[in-house]
Write an enzyme that holds these catalytic residues in place. Structure first.
Site, PDB file in Angstrom:
ATOM      1  N   ASP A 117      -1.982 -31.427   0.214  1.00  0.00           N
ATOM      2  CA  ASP A 117      -2.397 -30.883  -1.078  1.00  0.00           C
ATOM      3  C   ASP A 117      -2.731 -29.394  -0.912  1.00  0.00           C
ATOM      4  O   ASP A 117      -3.488 -29.021  -0.020  1.00  0.00           O
ATOM      5  CB  ASP A 117      -3.647 -31.672  -1.533  1.00  0.00           C
ATOM      6  CG  ASP A 117      -4.054 -31.361  -2.951  1.00  0.00           C
ATOM      7  OD1 ASP A 117      -3.175 -31.027  -3.768  1.00  0.00           O
ATOM      8  OD2 ASP A 117      -5.259 -31.492  -3.248  1.00  0.00           O
ATOM      9  N   ASP A 153       1.412 -23.978  -2.026  1.00  0.00           N
ATOM     10  CA  ASP A 153       0.779 -23.409  -3.217  1.00  0.00           C
ATOM     11  C   ASP A 153       0.910 -21.892  -3.183  1.00  0.00           C
ATOM     12  O   ASP A 153       0.056 -21.192  -2.646  1.00  0.00           O
ATOM     13  CB  ASP A 153      -0.691 -23.843  -3.279  1.00  0.00           C
ATOM     14  CG  ASP A 153      -1.363 -23.358  -4.543  1.00  0.00           C
ATOM     15  OD1 ASP A 153      -0.753 -22.546  -5.276  1.00  0.00           O
ATOM     16  OD2 ASP A 153      -2.496 -23.783  -4.810  1.00  0.00           O
ATOM     17  N   HIS A 161      -9.389 -27.630 -11.751  1.00  0.00           N
ATOM     18  CA  HIS A 161     -10.029 -28.383 -10.672  1.00  0.00           C
ATOM     19  C   HIS A 161     -11.536 -28.529 -10.894  1.00  0.00           C
ATOM     20  O   HIS A 161     -12.159 -27.682 -11.526  1.00  0.00           O
ATOM     21  CB  HIS A 161      -9.778 -27.695  -9.331  1.00  0.00           C
ATOM     22  CG  HIS A 161      -8.338 -27.755  -8.904  1.00  0.00           C
ATOM     23  ND1 HIS A 161      -7.518 -26.663  -8.890  1.00  0.00           N
ATOM     24  CD2 HIS A 161      -7.582 -28.799  -8.500  1.00  0.00           C
ATOM     25  CE1 HIS A 161      -6.308 -27.024  -8.483  1.00  0.00           C
ATOM     26  NE2 HIS A 161      -6.314 -28.321  -8.233  1.00  0.00           N
ATOM     27  N   GLY A 162     -12.085 -29.611 -10.347  1.00  0.00           N
ATOM     28  CA  GLY A 162     -13.531 -29.773 -10.342  1.00  0.00           C
ATOM     29  C   GLY A 162     -14.054 -30.626 -11.485  1.00  0.00           C
ATOM     30  O   GLY A 162     -13.286 -31.203 -12.264  1.00  0.00           O
ATOM     31  N   ILE A 207      -5.919 -36.590  -8.526  1.00  0.00           N
ATOM     32  CA  ILE A 207      -7.312 -36.968  -8.810  1.00  0.00           C
ATOM     33  C   ILE A 207      -8.146 -36.888  -7.533  1.00  0.00           C
ATOM     34  O   ILE A 207      -7.837 -37.554  -6.537  1.00  0.00           O
ATOM     35  CB  ILE A 207      -7.358 -38.403  -9.391  1.00  0.00           C
ATOM     36  CG1 ILE A 207      -6.625 -38.440 -10.751  1.00  0.00           C
ATOM     37  CG2 ILE A 207      -8.809 -38.884  -9.545  1.00  0.00           C
ATOM     38  CD1 ILE A 207      -6.207 -39.802 -11.209  1.00  0.00           C
ATOM     39  N   SER A 237     -11.893 -35.202  -7.931  1.00  0.00           N
ATOM     40  CA  SER A 237     -13.285 -35.117  -8.381  1.00  0.00           C
ATOM     41  C   SER A 237     -13.852 -36.469  -8.812  1.00  0.00           C
ATOM     42  O   SER A 237     -15.011 -36.780  -8.541  1.00  0.00           O
ATOM     43  CB  SER A 237     -13.413 -34.119  -9.541  1.00  0.00           C
ATOM     44  OG  SER A 237     -13.096 -32.826  -9.099  1.00  0.00           O
TER      45      SER A 237
HETATM   46  P1  13P Z   1      -9.593 -32.803  -9.860  1.00  0.00           P
HETATM   47  O1  13P Z   1     -10.604 -31.810  -9.389  1.00  0.00           O
HETATM   48  O2  13P Z   1      -9.461 -32.790 -11.341  1.00  0.00           O
HETATM   49  O3  13P Z   1      -9.824 -34.179  -9.328  1.00  0.00           O
HETATM   50  O4  13P Z   1      -8.156 -32.318  -9.302  1.00  0.00           O
HETATM   51  C1  13P Z   1      -7.725 -32.659  -8.020  1.00  0.00           C
HETATM   52  C2  13P Z   1      -6.505 -31.932  -7.605  1.00  0.00           C
HETATM   53  O5  13P Z   1      -5.804 -31.317  -8.383  1.00  0.00           O
HETATM   54  C3  13P Z   1      -6.146 -31.972  -6.185  1.00  0.00           C
HETATM   55  O6  13P Z   1      -5.062 -31.153  -5.913  1.00  0.00           O
HETATM   56  O1  G3H Z   2      -7.547 -29.235  -5.451  1.00  0.00           O
HETATM   57  C1  G3H Z   2      -8.504 -29.411  -4.699  1.00  0.00           C
HETATM   58  C2  G3H Z   2      -8.819 -30.773  -4.207  1.00  0.00           C
HETATM   59  O2  G3H Z   2      -9.790 -31.367  -5.018  1.00  0.00           O
HETATM   60  C3  G3H Z   2      -9.209 -30.716  -2.782  1.00  0.00           C
HETATM   61  O3  G3H Z   2     -10.490 -30.227  -2.654  1.00  0.00           O
HETATM   62  O4  G3H Z   2     -10.130 -28.416  -1.013  1.00  0.00           O
HETATM   63  O5  G3H Z   2     -12.433 -29.339  -1.430  1.00  0.00           O
HETATM   64  O6  G3H Z   2     -10.716 -30.697  -0.210  1.00  0.00           O
HETATM   65  P1  G3H Z   2     -10.980 -29.622  -1.235  1.00  0.00           P
HETATM   66 ZN    ZN Z   3      -4.938 -29.384  -7.094  1.00  0.00          ZN
END
Ligand code: 13P
Ligand code: G3H
Ligand code: ZN
Length: 322
Positions: free
Chosen positions: A83, A105, A181-182, A268, A270
């Site tokens: 990710d 990214d 995000h978040g 998903i 958060s």
């Molecule tokens: P959320 O913060 O909405 O869960 O998004 C997660 C995400 O996009 C991870 O790449």
């Molecule tokens: O997009 C971000 C994801 O929620 C991953 O979060 O970078 O804190 O592991 P993190």
């Molecule tokens: Zn993301």
């Protein structure tokens, strides 16, 4: 079944009008909660690992946890995805180290630099049988150390997507249509309030999604920042010593609508954090003398499992599609 790429998953998801859940994993209980729900609901699954997760838990531990899940869940296809890969080296390390899918990214770079970087990752990944997700447009919120303010975020420009996909050779594309995000996806003044006083956010830009899918027929689209921030877990946190006022996410029915369109992967993270934190806070509040981690991680894992089951059935629509 061994770990798979997302190619077949996305083909079936596009044709079937559903999406595959991509859930972030950081430890054993999170992997178990997610995979137990997917196995019981016979759902295809993407387990994803961020740079921060690799720094926290170590690449090898995470790969081996996911490999254990594959052994425990032989009936469902599982992909292991990087990710928000920040650079070529991180992507290469995951490709060499057992991942079946990576995201590069390049969304913080210029359009031309994003193309060049993404192309480089695609060439290496495809030569090793791994698929690649690229990103166009910038989401607001926090990911790893990068904090993008709402002013610096930008929707994906549909007129750029054909050139990007053609020049890079990416297998899927993450787009920005209003998710972020978040757990604080919108400020209270961006929202209205319903009769219960709960914040109602502005709708996603389905017009942009539609235009992108018109330009890229049959091509899998990815939505990041797609937690719904379940208010039962926000309440659980706030009632047990936490402080998360006005946390708000993407309404489930809008994600369902996106899944019926070209969106094949919904990210998903958060919501997993909220379920785990709410459960552990409540446990400590009601059991102040307990100190066995198994006693509080067990209900946390169970609540993650039930939340993921709910998403598989009611949001993603991928139950029975394994
Ligand atoms: P959320 O913060 O909405 O869960 O998004 C997660 C995400 O996009 C991870 O790449
Ligand atoms: O997009 C971000 C994801 O929620 C991953 O979060 O970078 O804190 O592991 P993190
Ligand atoms: Zn993301």
């Amino acid at each position: 079944m061994a770990l798979v790429t997302t190619t077949e998953m996305f083909k079936k998801a596009y044709a079937g009008g559903y999406a595959v859940g991509a859930f972030n994993v950081n430890n054993m209980e999170i992997v178990q909660g997610i995979t137990e729900a997917a196995r019981e609901e016979k759902a295809p699954l993407i387990l994803q690992v961020s740079k921060g997760a690799r720094a926290y838990a170590n690449h090898t531990y995470l790969v081996k946890l996911v490999e254990a899940a594959v052994i425990e869940c032989p009936e469902i296809p599982i992909a292991l995805h990087l990710d928000h890969g920040p650079d070529f080296e991180t992507c290469k390390s995951c490709i060499d180290g057992g991942f079946t899918s990576v995201m590069i990214d390049g969304s913080s770079h210029s359009f031309e630099e994003n193309i060049a970087l993404t192309r480089k990752v695609v060439e290496y990944a495809h030569a090793h049988g791994v698929v690649v997700e690229g990103e166009l447009g910038t989401l607001a919120g926090v990911e790893d150390e990068v904090n993008v303010s709402a002013e610096d975020s930008s929707y994906t420009r549909p007129e750029e997507v054909e050139e990007f996909v053609e020049k890079t050779g990416v297998d899927s594309l993450a787009i920005a249509i209003g998710t972020s995000h978040g757990a604080y996806k919108f400020t209270p003044d961006q929202c209205t309030r319903n009769e219960k006083g709960i914040l109602v956010p502005p709708p996603l830009r389905f017009d942009i999604l539609e235009e992108i899918s018109r330009r890229l027929p049959g091509f899998p689209i990815v939505l990041h920042g797609s937690s719904s921030v379940p208010q039962n877990f926000v309440k659980m946190i706030n009632e047990n010593g936490g402080k998360m006022p006005d946390a708000v996410g993407i309404p489930e029915e809008q994600l369902r609508q996106a899944a019926e369109m070209a969106v094949c992967k919904i990210n998903i993270d958060s919501d997993l954090r909220l379920a785990m934190t709410g459960t552990v806070r409540e446990f400590f509040n009601t059991n102040p003398s307990k100190f066995d981690p198994r006693e509080y991680l067990k209900p946390a894992r169970a609540n993650i499992k039930e939340m993921v089951r709910h998403k598989i059935i009611n949001v993603l629509g991928c139950n029975g599609k394994a």
